[in-house]
Design an enzyme around this catalytic site. Structure first.
Site, short mmCIF file in Angstrom:
data_model
loop_
_atom_site.label_atom_id
_atom_site.label_comp_id
_atom_site.label_asym_id
_atom_site.label_seq_id
_atom_site.Cartn_x
_atom_site.Cartn_y
_atom_site.Cartn_z
N ARG A 80 37.91 34.50 42.32
CA ARG A 80 38.67 34.92 43.39
C ARG A 80 38.34 33.70 44.61
O ARG A 80 39.33 33.32 45.14
CB ARG A 80 38.64 36.33 43.95
CG ARG A 80 38.97 37.42 42.98
CD ARG A 80 38.43 38.70 43.22
NE ARG A 80 38.65 39.23 44.47
CZ ARG A 80 38.05 40.27 44.94
NH1 ARG A 80 37.08 40.78 44.54
NH2 ARG A 80 38.71 40.77 46.21
N ARG A 139 49.28 34.58 50.27
CA ARG A 139 48.20 33.87 49.86
C ARG A 139 48.62 32.39 49.15
O ARG A 139 47.61 31.89 48.82
CB ARG A 139 47.65 34.83 48.58
CG ARG A 139 46.42 35.63 48.97
CD ARG A 139 46.15 36.42 47.91
NE ARG A 139 44.83 36.83 47.68
CZ ARG A 139 44.45 38.08 47.90
NH1 ARG A 139 45.21 39.00 48.62
NH2 ARG A 139 43.33 38.59 47.99
N LYS A 171 39.19 41.60 56.32
CA LYS A 171 40.60 42.13 56.65
C LYS A 171 41.00 43.60 56.54
O LYS A 171 41.47 43.99 57.20
CB LYS A 171 41.61 41.24 55.74
CG LYS A 171 41.16 39.73 55.57
CD LYS A 171 42.26 38.98 54.72
CE LYS A 171 42.17 39.23 53.19
NZ LYS A 171 40.84 38.82 52.66
N ARG A 209 30.55 46.59 48.24
CA ARG A 209 31.72 47.37 48.74
C ARG A 209 31.88 48.55 47.64
O ARG A 209 31.93 48.65 46.64
CB ARG A 209 32.88 46.41 48.91
CG ARG A 209 34.10 47.07 49.24
CD ARG A 209 35.35 46.25 49.50
NE ARG A 209 35.84 45.38 48.67
CZ ARG A 209 37.03 44.61 48.85
NH1 ARG A 209 37.23 44.30 49.82
NH2 ARG A 209 37.19 43.82 47.76
N ARG A 259 35.30 48.20 43.15
CA ARG A 259 36.46 47.70 42.28
C ARG A 259 36.07 46.77 41.05
O ARG A 259 34.96 46.36 41.41
CB ARG A 259 37.10 46.88 43.52
CG ARG A 259 38.34 47.55 44.27
CD ARG A 259 38.78 46.72 45.45
NE ARG A 259 39.17 45.49 45.08
CZ ARG A 259 39.73 44.61 45.80
NH1 ARG A 259 40.03 45.03 47.20
NH2 ARG A 259 40.14 43.27 45.51
P1 AMP Z 1 42.99 42.21 47.49
O1 AMP Z 1 42.82 43.49 47.43
O2 AMP Z 1 43.65 41.49 48.68
O3 AMP Z 1 41.55 41.27 47.51
O4 AMP Z 1 43.68 41.56 46.33
C1 AMP Z 1 43.06 41.70 44.92
C2 AMP Z 1 43.99 41.20 43.63
O5 AMP Z 1 45.21 41.50 43.93
C3 AMP Z 1 43.68 39.63 44.13
O6 AMP Z 1 42.61 39.21 43.41
C4 AMP Z 1 45.08 39.16 43.19
O7 AMP Z 1 44.72 39.12 41.93
C5 AMP Z 1 46.05 40.18 43.63
N1 AMP Z 1 46.68 39.99 44.93
C6 AMP Z 1 46.71 40.73 46.12
N2 AMP Z 1 47.57 40.14 46.94
C7 AMP Z 1 47.95 39.05 46.30
C8 AMP Z 1 48.91 37.94 46.87
N3 AMP Z 1 49.45 37.94 48.24
N4 AMP Z 1 49.26 36.89 46.16
C9 AMP Z 1 48.96 36.77 44.66
N5 AMP Z 1 47.98 37.86 44.25
C10 AMP Z 1 47.68 38.96 45.08
#
Ligand code: AMP
Length: 224
Positions: free
Chosen positions: A172, A88, A13, A127, A161
């Protein structure tokens, strides 16, 4: 262009959002990036989010909705956006609908990127991200031209990360299936979802997304 890029963690994404945002001059809004920036700046929001992120759990809806609402209603978002990692949960999707209603805007598409689950674990464990400019690489598939150095900005601060470690990745993915997958049904009912096979090269996936979103934008009923 107002598009949601949807799919499991690691599906691509962020990579696609960066390419498309640059090409179409729309803003790339990643709630994950916003939370990481808040954490880096040690804000109360960032520190609150950290406990959830470290465990691979979702941050509570109220925190996320409050954070993104400000941006979506600002000038920054007025020419369109690509949402990456939001919504989400169904509650977040409902909150987004309310914001769209208040700003008299409509979504063009929800692009559902699909990939095999074994592949996701491999993509995430490989990554690496440039801490300076945010460029994304993969140790296995798309390494930087010079090892340890960002192609785009030359920084040598390339990082993995914390939450890309295998155990957290599994958590996740569990969260994704339990809480995020139902969001797809929400948008399918609104006839907004287009599925894109993301087991392909980055360029091929970009082309598929472009074909679907540009086609949709050309349809008169999608505007409002
Ligand atoms: P991402 O970079 O999108 O993989 O997000 C990393 C982490 O941030 C996720 O595993 C969640 O803990 C938190 N996070 C990001 N976006 C959201 C969202 N829309 N709702 C809830 N938690 C989020």
């Amino acid at each position: 262009m107002r598009v949601i890029l949807f799919g499991t963690p690691g599906v691509g994404k962020g990579t696609q959002a960066k390419i498309l945002a640059e090409k179409y001059h729309v803003v790339h809004l990643s709630t994950g990036d916003m939370l990481r920036a808040a954490l880096e700046a040690q804000t109360p929001l960032g520190l609150q989010a950290k406990t959830y992120m470290d465990k691979g759990e979702l941050v509570p809806d109220a925190v996320i909705i409050g954070m993104i609402e400000q941006v979506l209603k600002s000038d920054k978002a007025k020419n369109g956006y690509l949402l990456d990692g939001f919504p989400r949960t169904v509650a977040q999707a409902e909150a987004l609908d309310k914001i769209l209603e208040q700003t008299a805007q409509k979504l063009d598409r929800v692009i559902n990127l699909t990939v095999l689950e074994e592949e996701v674990v491999r993509r995430l464990s490989g990554r690496i991200t440039c801490a300076n400019c945010g460029a994304i690489y993969n140790k296995f598939y798309q390494p930087p031209k010079v090892e340890g150095k960002c192609d785009k900005c030359g920084s040598t601060d390339l990082r993995q990360r914390e939450d890309d470690k295998e155990e957290t990745v599994r958590r996740r993915l569990k969260e994704y299936h339990a809480k995020t997958e139902p969001v797809l049904a929400y948008y399918r009912a609104k006839n907004l979802v287009a599925d894109v096979d993301a087991n392909k090269t980055i360029e091929e996936v970009t082309k598929a997304i472009e074909a679907l979103t540009l086609k949709r934008q050309a349809e008169p009923y999608s505007h409002g």
